[in-house]
Design an enzyme around this catalytic site. Structure first.
Site, short mmCIF file in Angstrom:
data_model
loop_
_atom_site.label_atom_id
_atom_site.label_comp_id
_atom_site.label_asym_id
_atom_site.label_seq_id
_atom_site.Cartn_x
_atom_site.Cartn_y
_atom_site.Cartn_z
N ALA A 107 2.50 -2.18 4.30
CA ALA A 107 2.28 -1.17 5.33
C ALA A 107 1.81 -1.93 6.56
CB ALA A 107 1.22 -0.18 4.87
N HIS A 121 -3.84 0.83 -4.96
CA HIS A 121 -3.15 -0.24 -5.68
C HIS A 121 -3.52 -0.20 -7.16
CE1 HIS A 121 -2.08 -2.36 -1.97
NE2 HIS A 121 -3.23 -1.93 -1.53
N HIS A 141 -7.63 3.86 6.64
CA HIS A 141 -6.83 3.53 5.46
C HIS A 141 -6.17 4.80 4.90
CE1 HIS A 141 -5.43 1.07 2.19
NE2 HIS A 141 -6.04 1.81 1.28
N MET A 199 -2.16 -6.99 6.98
CA MET A 199 -3.16 -7.88 6.37
C MET A 199 -2.63 -8.57 5.11
SD MET A 199 -6.47 -5.38 6.68
CE MET A 199 -6.75 -4.38 8.15
N SER A 200 -1.31 -8.72 5.02
CA SER A 200 -0.75 -9.31 3.78
C SER A 200 0.54 -10.06 4.10
CB SER A 200 -0.47 -8.19 2.78
OG SER A 200 0.58 -7.36 3.24
N ASN A 233 1.19 3.42 11.00
CA ASN A 233 0.33 3.89 12.12
C ASN A 233 0.67 3.10 13.37
OD1 ASN A 233 -1.13 1.73 10.33
ND2 ASN A 233 -1.95 1.44 12.40
N HIS A 255 -5.36 -9.30 -1.92
CA HIS A 255 -5.54 -9.48 -0.47
C HIS A 255 -6.64 -10.52 -0.22
CE1 HIS A 255 -3.68 -5.43 -0.53
NE2 HIS A 255 -3.13 -5.84 0.60
N TYR A 314 -8.67 -10.35 2.21
CA TYR A 314 -9.90 -9.66 2.64
C TYR A 314 -10.76 -9.18 1.48
CZ TYR A 314 -7.18 -5.33 1.93
OH TYR A 314 -6.40 -4.34 1.39
N GLU A 315 -10.16 -9.13 0.28
CA GLU A 315 -10.95 -8.73 -0.90
C GLU A 315 -11.87 -9.87 -1.35
OE1 GLU A 315 -8.44 -6.11 -3.83
OE2 GLU A 315 -7.13 -7.58 -2.91
N SER A 345 0.83 -1.23 0.00
CA SER A 345 0.00 0.00 0.00
C SER A 345 0.85 1.26 0.00
CB SER A 345 -0.87 0.06 1.26
OG SER A 345 -1.67 -1.07 1.34
N1 HPA Z 1 -3.55 -3.31 11.30
C1 HPA Z 1 -3.69 -4.16 10.26
N2 HPA Z 1 -3.22 -3.89 9.06
C2 HPA Z 1 -2.60 -2.73 8.87
C3 HPA Z 1 -2.43 -1.79 9.90
C4 HPA Z 1 -2.93 -2.11 11.18
O1 HPA Z 1 -2.82 -1.34 12.14
N3 HPA Z 1 -1.75 -0.73 9.37
C5 HPA Z 1 -1.54 -1.03 8.07
N4 HPA Z 1 -2.05 -2.23 7.76
#
Ligand code: HPA
Length: 270
Positions: free
Chosen positions: A108, A56, A242, A206-207, A230, A78, A80-81, A26
């Protein structure tokens, strides 16, 4: 299917034979724009699914970084998609068949470790698969790897040292840590992040883990780099979004690009 995929790509690229694969996470896709010689949108590649997430692009990009031939994924699939684990990790199998020996997997991630800051880069030393599924479930194709692959060194230790060397040269304070993958798409709760810390996770995302498992299984060397976008849930009082992830990775992307480029060059000399 894999034969059709390889035939299509090799014809399109005039038999460009990449040695290194790079998955761009990302907000980190810009690297591919700078080194692009051939690009193929995922939807044109037989066997690839259509991808669709904000931030993306969804194409395979071929080019040279220094003297090394690379194939870059500008955008990834992903779980989750709604893509199957097979679809998420299919590009790794394709890279293997194209002749790739090393994959650099980027993402990320949210910081669980309180000594990390948004904007930091981290080299992954190991991972925790908390996605609730394994990408190798199903019939095994011995042509790629064994039924029960060893995962005791998914992230090649010697290459972690090369990443450290590159970071030192660039004056980047590269962190080391354990990446935990959750399926998403909801961010974690503070209780989940607490549990992850106790388990030994430094960051969460998440990847990456599905691709790293399949790469290791196929005998590819793996380097993982996280851009801390973050603080994970409950670490700071801010709500997660996001937009924040894209904003922070955007601010760190030049540092990130320099690190990946120098790492690729160091791999060449290794
Ligand atoms: N949690 C899950 N996935 C993420 C995060 C997070 O805090 N930051 C970027 N991708």
């Amino acid at each position: 299917m894999i034969k059709d995929t390889i035939d299509y790509i090799e014809t399109f690229t005039d038999y460009f034979q990449p040695e290194i694969g790079i998955i761009l996470g990302s907000g980190l896709g810009e690297l591919a724009d700078e080194y692009q010689e051939y690009s193929i949108p995922y939807e044109k590649i037989p066997g690839f699914e259509k991808s669709s997430v904000h931030g993306h692009k969804g194409q395979l990009v071929f080019g040279h970084i220094g003297r090394r031939k690379v194939v870059m994924m500008q955008g990834r699939y992903h779980y989750y998609e709604g893509h199957s684990m097979r679809a998420v990790t299919y590009p790794i199998r394709v890279m293997k068949k194209l002749g790739v020996e090393t994959v650099i997997i980027t993402n990320a991630a949210g910081a669980i470790n309180k000594s990390f800051r948004p904007g930091d880069l981290m080299v992954i030393t190991d991972h925790i698969n908390h996605m609730g599924i394994n990408p190798l479930i199903g019939e095994n194709d011995e042509d790629f790897g064994p039924r029960f692959p060893d995962m005791s060194e998914v992230y090649t230790k010697d290459y972690i040292k090369l990443a450290d060397l590159a970071a030192k040269k660039l004056d980047i304070n590269l962190k080391h840590g354990v990446y935990m993958a959750a399926s998403g798409p909801s961010y974690e709760t503070p209780a989940e992040i607490n549990a992850a810390r106790i388990w030994g996770a430094d960051v969460v995302g998440m990847s990456t883990v599905p691709e790293a498992i399949v790469a290791c299984y196929c005998g590819l060397k793996v380097v993982g780099i996280s851009c801390i976008s973050n603080y994970a849930s409950g670490i700071s009082s801010r709500k997660l979004s996001h937009e924040e992830v894209i904003e922070t990775t955007g601010a760190a992307k030049s540092k990130f690009k320099e690190l990946v480029v120098l790492l690729v060059k160091n791999l060449y000399e290794y």
